[in-house]
Every structure is written in structure tokens, then in C-alpha cells.
Design a protein around this motif. Structure first.
Motif, PDB file in Angstrom:
ATOM      1  N   GLU A 111       0.833  -1.194   0.000  1.00 16.41           N
ATOM      2  CA  GLU A 111       0.000   0.000   0.000  1.00 16.41           C
ATOM      3  C   GLU A 111       0.874   1.253   0.000  1.00 16.41           C
ATOM      4  OE1 GLU A 111      -3.351   2.000   2.938  1.00 16.41           O
ATOM      5  OE2 GLU A 111      -3.117  -0.190   2.879  1.00 16.41           O
ATOM      6  N   GLY A 112       0.525   2.220  -0.846  1.00 14.19           N
ATOM      7  CA  GLY A 112       1.256   3.477  -0.913  1.00 14.19           C
ATOM      8  C   GLY A 112       2.292   3.546  -2.010  1.00 14.19           C
ATOM      9  N   GLU A 113       2.620   2.417  -2.636  1.00 10.83           N
ATOM     10  CA  GLU A 113       3.617   2.426  -3.704  1.00 10.83           C
ATOM     11  C   GLU A 113       3.030   3.051  -4.976  1.00 10.83           C
ATOM     12  OE1 GLU A 113       6.680  -1.206  -2.821  1.00 10.83           O
ATOM     13  OE2 GLU A 113       4.769  -1.753  -3.770  1.00 10.83           O
ATOM     14  N   THR A 114       3.900   3.704  -5.743  1.00 12.70           N
ATOM     15  CA  THR A 114       3.497   4.338  -7.000  1.00 12.70           C
ATOM     16  C   THR A 114       3.711   3.363  -8.149  1.00 12.70           C
ATOM     17  OG1 THR A 114       4.124   6.511  -6.151  1.00 12.70           O
ATOM     18  CG2 THR A 114       3.880   6.304  -8.535  1.00 12.70           C
ATOM     19  N   VAL A 115       2.699   3.252  -9.015  1.00 14.60           N
ATOM     20  CA  VAL A 115       2.788   2.304 -10.127  1.00 14.60           C
ATOM     21  C   VAL A 115       2.324   2.969 -11.427  1.00 14.60           C
ATOM     22  CG1 VAL A 115       2.452   0.269  -8.667  1.00 14.60           C
ATOM     23  CG2 VAL A 115       0.467   1.400  -9.679  1.00 14.60           C
ATOM     24  N   PHE A 116       2.825   2.418 -12.513  1.00 15.13           N
ATOM     25  CA  PHE A 116       2.384   2.803 -13.857  1.00 15.13           C
ATOM     26  C   PHE A 116       1.617   1.637 -14.449  1.00 15.13           C
ATOM     27  CE2 PHE A 116       3.143   2.185 -18.391  1.00 15.13           C
ATOM     28  CZ  PHE A 116       2.579   3.339 -18.912  1.00 15.13           C
ATOM     29  N   HIS A 117       0.557   1.934 -15.201  1.00  9.74           N
ATOM     30  CA  HIS A 117      -0.220   0.856 -15.831  1.00  9.74           C
ATOM     31  C   HIS A 117      -1.014   1.422 -17.000  1.00  9.74           C
ATOM     32  CE1 HIS A 117      -4.091   2.172 -14.039  1.00  9.74           C
ATOM     33  NE2 HIS A 117      -3.314   2.598 -13.056  1.00  9.74           N
ATOM     34  N   MET A 118      -1.735   0.557 -17.702  1.00 10.99           N
ATOM     35  CA  MET A 118      -2.488   0.956 -18.898  1.00 10.99           C
ATOM     36  C   MET A 118      -3.994   0.875 -18.687  1.00 10.99           C
ATOM     37  SD  MET A 118      -0.329   2.040 -21.073  1.00 10.99           S
ATOM     38  CE  MET A 118      -1.397   2.136 -22.519  1.00 10.99           C
ATOM     39  N   MET A 119      -4.441   0.997 -17.455  1.00  9.73           N
ATOM     40  CA  MET A 119      -5.878   0.969 -17.166  1.00  9.73           C
ATOM     41  C   MET A 119      -6.326   2.333 -16.652  1.00  9.73           C
ATOM     42  SD  MET A 119      -6.280  -2.839 -15.543  1.00  9.73           S
ATOM     43  CE  MET A 119      -4.717  -2.692 -14.679  1.00  9.73           C
ATOM     44  N   GLY A 120      -6.017   3.339 -17.465  1.00  6.56           N
ATOM     45  CA  GLY A 120      -6.392   4.687 -17.103  1.00  6.56           C
ATOM     46  C   GLY A 120      -7.806   5.028 -17.523  1.00  6.56           C
ATOM     47  N   TRP A 121      -8.132   6.327 -17.474  1.00  6.32           N
ATOM     48  CA  TRP A 121      -9.444   6.858 -17.806  1.00  6.32           C
ATOM     49  C   TRP A 121     -10.537   6.333 -16.884  1.00  6.32           C
ATOM     50  CZ3 TRP A 121      -9.825  11.065 -20.662  1.00  6.32           C
ATOM     51  CH2 TRP A 121      -8.677  11.425 -21.376  1.00  6.32           C
ATOM     52  N   ARG A 122     -10.102   6.068 -15.637  1.00  6.80           N
ATOM     53  CA  ARG A 122     -11.028   5.685 -14.576  1.00  6.80           C
ATOM     54  C   ARG A 122     -10.395   6.096 -13.249  1.00  6.80           C
ATOM     55  NH1 ARG A 122     -11.203  -0.293 -16.377  1.00  6.80           N
ATOM     56  NH2 ARG A 122     -10.747   0.803 -18.325  1.00  6.80           N
ATOM     57  N   GLU A 123     -11.211   6.193 -12.229  1.00  7.41           N
ATOM     58  CA  GLU A 123     -10.698   6.656 -10.940  1.00  7.41           C
ATOM     59  C   GLU A 123      -9.828   5.611 -10.253  1.00  7.41           C
ATOM     60  OE1 GLU A 123     -14.016   9.840  -9.375  1.00  7.41           O
ATOM     61  OE2 GLU A 123     -14.520   7.709  -9.212  1.00  7.41           O
ATOM     62  N   ALA A 124     -10.143   4.345 -10.439  1.00  6.35           N
ATOM     63  CA  ALA A 124      -9.383   3.274  -9.791  1.00  6.35           C
ATOM     64  C   ALA A 124      -9.313   2.073 -10.719  1.00  6.35           C
ATOM     65  CB  ALA A 124     -10.023   2.884  -8.463  1.00  6.35           C
ATOM     66  N   ALA A 125      -8.285   1.272 -10.544  1.00  9.83           N
ATOM     67  CA  ALA A 125      -8.101   0.069 -11.356  1.00  9.83           C
ATOM     68  C   ALA A 125      -7.749  -1.097 -10.457  1.00  9.83           C
ATOM     69  CB  ALA A 125      -7.000   0.290 -12.388  1.00  9.83           C
TER      70      ALA A 125
END
Length: 224
Positions: free
Chosen positions: A87-101
């Protein structure tokens, strides 16, 4: 935590408008073993996304009507059932255009701790910079002293290639929508008849202007 996502409501004809999109609530997904939930902080708006709004075959599938859109995003882990994320770690991903993934852990990439704002992982510290860096140095195997021609040099990847190439001691020629032609008449000492030049004086059969409006192209074993 609520979870709203942008959906493609209709396929735009020309420039997209707000009528082509709809912000709708998504059901909250139960976190399974090995999954991670991320609250998105930054979403990436990229030129290729316009192409995905058309129902045509391309290198990435088109967005589906009535379905949530996706794209690059950076966020914080808010819940984890994976030993690889906390919890709290920063991540990059391709499930954007939404508030949460929420998805299996392998869908997320942990970013290294660096003194930069999180949004930089969507630019030159992310896929844009990686495409430029590895494309130039690993795939093309360009090296110091090489002459490098960069098309679309004003674009995201192109502008990064220009900077990397110059930093590595290469001779860089960038194109950003101009024209290439041959000098047919010159009254300037730096340009001679027959020289190949690049300019931004528009798409026309003949361009006339001061010498500083033209950039002489050095000899290269490539077509003009």
C-alpha cells in the motif's frame, strides 16, 4: 472508493466533442488473490487515442462503444493481495481513464524512487522516453558521430530522440512538417544552386525567402 470511468458513447467525425463521451459508474471489483487495487492520480492523453476512436484495424484495438476507455496512468496502491506490491507504492499501468483500477499484479509496473513528480512517468521517464531511447540506441544502434534524421521531430517520441541523439554526440536533422527541395537560384553566400535544403515555407512548387529561412541538409546516403 467510488470508481467512475470515461466511456466512448459515439465515434467522432473529425474533432471529438464532449458528446462523444460519457462518465459512468463502474461496479467495485472484488480483489482476488494476487491482485492489486490502484487509485489513479494522473491519466495520459495521447495522439494515438484519437485513432482508437475509429472502428478500424490498427496496431492497437479500437475503443468499443459503451465500454470503458483505457490508457496510460500513474497511481498509488490502496489495497494489495500480492506479495510484490505494498500500500502506498506508485505504479504505472495501462488501465487509465477511470478513478481506480483493480487487476492481477502483473498488469502494474512499480516505478523506482526518484525526486520527480509522478506525472513524469507518463512522459520521458515512461513509454515515450523508453521508445526513443531503446529505438535509437538498441534497435538502430546509433552512435556518436552518426547522422540521424528524425521524422515528426516535434512529436513526443521524436523530440525525445532529438535530445538523446544530440546528447550522445550525433548530428541530428529533424523534420516537423516542412518541405525539402533543391536550390535553383541563390543570392546568398551560404547556399549554392543544387544544394538540398529543408524549410517551413509551406507546401508549394517554389519557395522564396531569406537565406535564414532555409536549412542546408548535409550530404547523407539517403533519399531526399
Amino acid at each position: 472508493m467510488t470508481n467512475r470511468a470515461w466511456h466512448l458513447k459515439s465515434r467522432p467525425q473529425g474533432l471529438p466533442t464532449g458528446d462523444n463521451f460519457e462518465l459512468k459508474e463502474l461496479p467495485r471489483e472484488e480483489l482476488q488473490d494476487g491482485w492489486v487495487r490502484v487509485e489513479n492520480k494522473w491519466l495520459s492523453v495521447d495522439p494515438y487515442m484519437r485513432g482508437r476512436m475509429n472502428d478500424v484495424k490498427s496496431y492497437v484495438p479500437p475503443f468499443q462503444l459503451g465500454a470503458p476507455m483505457d490508457g496510460g496512468a500513474v497511481g498509488k496502491v490502496v489495497e494489495s493481495r500480492s506479495p510484490h506490491f505494498s500500500e502506498g507504492e506508485t505504479v504505472f499501468h495501462m488501465m487509465g481513464w477511470r478513478e481506480a483500477a483493480a487487476a492481477p499484479a502483473e498488469k502494474f509496473n512499480k516505478v523506482p524512487p526518484m525526486p520527480v513528480e509522478d506525472f513524469h512517468w507518463l512522459g520521458n521517464l515512461g513509454l515515450t522516453g523508453a521508445t526513443a531511447y531503446f529505438g535509437l540506441l538498441r534497435v538502430a544502434q546509433a552512435k556518436e558521430g552518426d547522422r540521424v534524421f528524425v521524422s515528426a521531430a516535434a512529436g513526443a517520441v521524436g523530440s525525445a530522440v532529438v535530445q538523446i541523439a544530440k546528447a550522445k554526440g550525433m548530428i541530428v536533422i529533424g523534420s516537423a512538417g516542412g518541405a525539402v527541395g533543391k536550390v535553383v537560384e541563390s543570392r546568398a553566400p551560404g547556399l549554392a544552386e543544387g544544394d538540398t535544403v529543408f524549410h517551413m515555407l509551406g507546401w508549394r512548387e517554389e519557395a522564396v525567402g531569406p537565406a535564414e529561412a532555409f536549412n542546408k541538409v548535409p550530404p547523407m546516403p539517403v533519399p531526399d
